[in-house]
Design a protein around this motif. Structure first.
Motif, short mmCIF file in Angstrom:
data_model
loop_
_atom_site.label_atom_id
_atom_site.label_comp_id
_atom_site.label_asym_id
_atom_site.label_seq_id
_atom_site.Cartn_x
_atom_site.Cartn_y
_atom_site.Cartn_z
N ASP A 133 0.80 -1.14 -0.09
CA ASP A 133 -0.08 -0.08 0.14
C ASP A 133 0.77 1.30 -0.01
N ILE A 134 0.75 1.87 -1.02
CA ILE A 134 1.60 3.20 -1.19
C ILE A 134 0.48 4.42 -1.11
N ALA A 135 -0.48 4.35 -1.00
CA ALA A 135 -1.45 5.38 -1.20
C ALA A 135 -1.21 6.62 -0.04
N ILE A 136 -1.32 7.60 -0.48
CA ILE A 136 -1.17 8.70 0.52
C ILE A 136 -2.15 8.58 1.79
N THR A 137 -3.36 7.79 1.49
CA THR A 137 -4.22 7.68 2.71
C THR A 137 -3.77 6.30 3.51
N ARG A 138 -2.73 5.80 3.39
CA ARG A 138 -2.26 4.37 3.94
C ARG A 138 -2.31 4.74 5.48
N SER A 139 -2.36 3.72 6.26
CA SER A 139 -2.21 3.98 7.77
C SER A 139 -0.71 3.58 8.07
N ASN A 140 0.09 4.56 8.66
CA ASN A 140 1.37 4.48 8.82
C ASN A 140 1.49 3.61 10.29
N THR A 141 2.35 2.58 10.70
CA THR A 141 2.44 2.21 11.61
C THR A 141 3.31 2.78 12.98
N CYS A 142 4.39 3.46 12.26
CA CYS A 142 5.21 4.45 13.21
C CYS A 142 5.75 3.73 14.36
N PRO A 143 6.52 2.49 14.16
CA PRO A 143 6.96 1.83 15.12
C PRO A 143 8.00 2.41 16.10
N LEU A 144 7.74 2.34 17.43
CA LEU A 144 8.80 2.51 18.31
C LEU A 144 10.09 1.64 18.24
N PRO A 145 11.31 2.11 18.92
CA PRO A 145 12.35 1.14 18.70
C PRO A 145 12.02 -0.29 19.18
N GLY A 146 11.22 -0.59 20.10
CA GLY A 146 10.65 -1.87 20.87
C GLY A 146 9.98 -2.49 19.90
N GLU A 147 9.25 -1.81 18.89
CA GLU A 147 8.25 -2.55 18.07
C GLU A 147 8.86 -2.92 16.60
N PHE A 148 10.04 -2.51 16.57
CA PHE A 148 10.56 -2.75 15.35
C PHE A 148 10.84 -3.95 14.80
N ASP A 149 11.00 -4.96 15.53
CA ASP A 149 11.24 -6.35 14.87
C ASP A 149 9.71 -6.75 14.43
N ASP A 150 8.80 -6.48 15.19
CA ASP A 150 7.39 -7.18 15.01
C ASP A 150 6.95 -6.44 13.54
N TYR A 151 7.21 -5.00 13.19
CA TYR A 151 7.03 -4.17 12.39
C TYR A 151 7.59 -4.85 11.07
N ALA A 152 8.92 -5.10 11.10
CA ALA A 152 9.78 -5.89 10.12
C ALA A 152 9.24 -6.74 9.55
N ARG A 153 8.67 -7.78 10.48
CA ARG A 153 7.86 -9.23 10.20
C ARG A 153 6.90 -8.86 9.14
N LYS A 154 6.02 -7.88 9.66
CA LYS A 154 4.77 -7.85 9.02
C LYS A 154 4.91 -6.91 7.85
N ASN A 155 5.97 -6.16 7.58
CA ASN A 155 6.17 -5.34 6.49
C ASN A 155 7.43 -5.42 5.80
N PRO A 156 7.68 -6.58 5.35
CA PRO A 156 9.12 -6.88 4.74
C PRO A 156 9.60 -5.84 3.84
N HIS A 157 8.56 -5.02 3.07
CA HIS A 157 8.90 -4.16 2.17
C HIS A 157 8.66 -2.49 2.89
N GLY A 158 8.75 -2.80 4.18
CA GLY A 158 8.34 -1.45 4.80
C GLY A 158 9.49 -0.61 5.05
N GLY A 159 10.85 -0.95 4.75
CA GLY A 159 12.03 -0.13 4.83
C GLY A 159 12.01 1.18 4.22
N MET A 160 13.26 1.97 4.42
CA MET A 160 13.40 3.26 3.76
C MET A 160 14.58 3.05 2.95
N PRO A 161 14.54 3.94 1.66
CA PRO A 161 13.43 4.87 1.22
C PRO A 161 12.23 3.99 0.88
N PHE A 162 10.96 4.23 1.28
CA PHE A 162 10.05 3.29 1.22
C PHE A 162 9.20 3.18 -0.31
#
Length: 759
Positions: A133-162
């Motif tokens: 999902d690259i839409a401007i209206t997408r819901s961004n997760t905005c993980p805290l440092p302690g939440e990053f590992d879970d974010y990476a598992r759920k969003n393998p293409h969620g790295g930067m630049p996005f």
């Protein structure tokens, strides 16, 4: 090299006594962020509010709080960079978290985001995965440092630049070393030149001059220029200033007073100051206004040449915000209106292009393309008739100051009725005035004729009459121009609740209707009803019955507009009579003699524009490719002599009406969509880019004419498209901004890629 390996190598060097050279944030890091990150991470619409256009933004970090939330029931605290908090600790208290600090034995959040992006490279110039999902209206997760590992598992293409071609090896290594060194940042303060400082001093002296008249005028000017990127004519092209209220006087560091709105009570003594704008200039917020000795003298003459007095300075508060006509009644209205007319493009840009980077509050209520004209002050009764002005002023108050959700309907109906009472008063007054003619249209300078193009939730404004003759035109008098500015710029709060935003949107609908009806007075009375019915088809008729007043279909016009289409006849005469002010001739879209190209071009350039004209101003019913196109496509054409031109292909979506806040898709008339093609970058938000050789343009146009479905458009995209995954994406993307810098250097800034589509 993966980040972990790079860090291990760095540690090995350190253990051997080899110290890596310190990375300079100013010279090495910020240029990378500007090249690869700023296109998404600036302004209010930066994902997770992570603004990477300055050291202060990088140090502030990210937040889970949403700026754009059309459903919130309470206004939220403002989080404007440089304004609402000073220093990292203050932003931590506002729930921003660091993206630069290593925490809990883990690398910094930014480092982990970059590593995730590098671990999942995109296939070369291929479409992105359909589930990304690259839409401007997408819901961004905005993980805290302690939440990053879970974010990476759920969003393998969620790295930067996005979702775009990433960093080069050298860029990645530079950022990695900088982060390993603790990510030190340094501000880059702008230092005015001697000539600029003289202008700054002169304007600050003028704005802070003693006296009641002076204080009232300065307050009005501040409320009209607070959004501007002010520049000194003849100064550095990269130096801009903003007008702020400061606790400190001239000669001392600026200490800005952060009020929610520019017309809120500052709560203390203050001084008007010109504050150098820090950080990277981005095009979407770059709304420029010139300063010079001549301009300052003209402003003095406009406001102080007449002998007028102030009985008492007005206070602040909701009622003062709601009605600037009453608040500033002591200032001659001619001076106020002429100040705005002198730089009409600036003022229309402020509310059309949007002060908040995502302008759907304004753009939902306008057509995809239209022209705007201004009523001459000599023919504006609010300027010339004091008795009429006294009657009209109380009726010009605007909603949005009170945001009680439970009273939304009552507030709206009250202000709607005031507006309609004003329209009735206006219609009766103008019925007794001389019939409007060409002298009723202001023609003081090249700001007199403006073109507006909407691309869903953004829009652009240009001097001159661009594109085909549009379905609607606006004629703005002073009450319309001032109300639009205050409603959508001064009084609009992007952090406000749903009631405030709804009131803003609903009232702007009435303003647009007023500008359209005002224009209709220029046409023969017997033709007006048919045009209005065309503009308010289907459900629009219900809105006309519910919320608008009747139009004047009796009083005559002084214009001679022969033929069955009075509006087209008007447009033809307008183009002819006002040719000296038409800053951008447009033969591609309005080809009348078979030569559909600009004058002075080389043969190959003429051939390109002649070919492109076959796509312009044709309805989609006969040019099916329009149905497949995004709203703002850029076409980069390379010529044999090594030069290139960039054309904007703007899709003008047709609607049965634009009178309602919801259900826009139900009012689309896709068969009537058209393309405007113009040799300039006409959007801050490119949706896609094609790159081709000049000799390929004829083939490109031919294929575009043959497209009948998505598969046919896919073939064009595959051959000439620059997808987000193109290995040279950033070169081509930034070349759009470079083209602006070459042709309009003062207007240049980094473009936004949040709306770049996955074609």
């Amino acid at each position: 090299m993966p980040l972990r390996s790079l860090l291990a190598f760095t540690l090995l060097l350190a253990s051997l006594g080899v110290r890596a050279a310190a990375i300079s944030y100013v010279d090495e890091v910020q240029p990378i962020l500007t090249q690869k990150c700023v296109a998404c991470h600036t302004c209010y619409d930066a994902p997770c509010q992570l603004n990477l256009g300055s050291a202060e933004g990088a140090q502030r970090g990210a937040s889970k709080a949403l700026v754009y939330d059309g459903t919130r029931t309470e206004a939220q605290p403002t989080t404007r960079l440089f304004y609402d908090a000073q220093g990292e600790a203050a932003w931590r208290r506002r729930d921003f978290h660091s993206v630069l600090d290593a925490q809990g034995g883990q690398a910094a959040l930014l480092a982990r985001m970059l590593e995730l992006g590098r671990s999942q490279p995109l296939p070369t110039n291929a479409k992105l995965p359909a589930d990304l999902d690259i839409a401007i209206t997408r819901s961004n997760t905005c993980p805290l440092p302690g939440e990053f590992d879970d974010y990476a598992r759920k969003n393998p293409h969620g790295g930067m630049p996005f979702a775009v071609t990433g960093l080069s090896d050298a860029e990645y290594a530079t950022l990695a070393r900088w982060l390993e060194q603790g990510a030190p940042v340094q501000s880059q303060p702008i230092k005015p030149t001697a000539a600029e400082q003289r202008q700054v001093d002169d304007w600050e002296r003028f704005l802070n001059a003693p006296g009641a008249r002076e204080a009232l005028v300065s307050r009005w000017i501040y409320e009209h220029l607070f959004l501007a990127h002010l520049y000194v004519e003849g100064g550095e092209q990269t130096h801009f200033f903003q007008l702020v209220r400061s606790r400190t006087p001239s000669g001392q560091p600026v200490d800005p007073i952060a009020t929610r709105r520019p017309n809120d009570d500052p709560g203390t003594n203050f001084y008007y100051r010109l504050w150098p704008i820090q950080g990277v200039i981005v095009h979407k917020t770059h709304i420029t206004y010139p300063l010079s000795t001549q301009k300052l003298e003209r402003v003095r003459q406009q406001f102080f040449a007449d002998d007028w007095t102030v009985d008492a300075l007005p206070g602040y508060g909701a009622q003062r915000r709601a009605n600037p006509f009453a608040t500033f009644a002591a200032i001659p209205p001619r001076a106020r209106y002429q100040f705005m007319l002198d730089n009409g493009e600036y003022f229309v840009r402020t509310f059309i292009r949007g002060p908040v980077c995502r302008g759907q509050i304004a753009t939902d209520v306008i057509r995809d393309n239209f022209w705007a004209l201004f009523q001459d002050p000599e023919h504006d009764l609010y300027i010339t008739d004091a008795e009429y002005r006294e009657q009209a002023t109380p009726l010009l108050a605007m909603p949005g100051q009170f945001d009680d959700i439970g009273d939304l309907l009552g507030l709206w109906l009250d202000y709607r009725d005031k507006r309609n009472e004003y329209e009735d008063l206006r219609r009766a007054a103008y019925a007794d005035a001389p019939a409007p003619g060409w002298s009723s249209i202001w023609s003081g300078n090249d700001n007199a004729l403006l073109s507006i193009f909407r691309q869903h939730d953004s829009a652009s404004v240009r001097k001159g009459l661009l594109g085909e003759i549009p379905q609607t035109l606006w004629l703005l008098d002073y009450p319309l121009l001032e109300r639009t500015y205050y409603q959508l710029v001064v009084n609009f709060d992007v952090y406000g609740n749903v009631s405030h935003q709804a009131q803003t949107r609903l009232y702007f609908d009435l303003i647009r209707n007023g500008a359209e009806v005002n224009f209709l007075r220029l046409l023969p009375p017997e033709s007006r009803r048919a045009y209005l019915d065309d503009w308010y088809q289907d459900s629009g008729k219900l809105k006309m019955w519910l919320d608008y007043t009747k139009i004047d279909h009796r009083t005559p016009s002084a214009l001679s507009l022969p033929g069955p289409d009075a509006k087209r006849s008007f447009a033809g005469q307008l183009l002819s009579r006002y040719a000296a002010f038409d800053a951008r001739p447009d033969p591609i879209n309005r080809c009348v003699n078979g030569s559909c190209y600009r004058e002075g071009l080389k043969p190959q350039q003429r051939d390109v524009e002649q070919s492109l004209s076959r796509l312009a101003s044709r309805p989609a019913a006969g040019l099916k490719v329009i149905e497949q196109m995004p709203e703002a496509t850029m076409l980069r054409v390379e010529f044999a002599d090594g030069t290139r031109e960039i054309y904007s292909l703007l899709r003008n979506r047709a609607h049965s009406n634009v009178a309602f806040m919801l259900g826009e898709e139900l009012r689309y008339q896709p068969g009537l969509d058209t393309l405007t093609i113009y040799p300039e970058v006409l959007s801050s938000y490119p949706n896609f880019l094609f790159n081709l050789k000049a000799e390929e343009v004829e083939a490109f146009v031919g294929q575009m004419q043959q497209v009948s479905d998505a598969q046919g458009f896919e073939a064009i995209t595959q051959r000439w498209g620059i997808r987000r995954s193109h290995p040279q994406f950033w070169f081509y993307f930034h070349d759009l901004g470079e083209r602006i810098r070459e042709t309009q250097p003062i207007e240049a800034g980094v473009l936004d890629m949040n709306r770049y589509e996955n074609l």
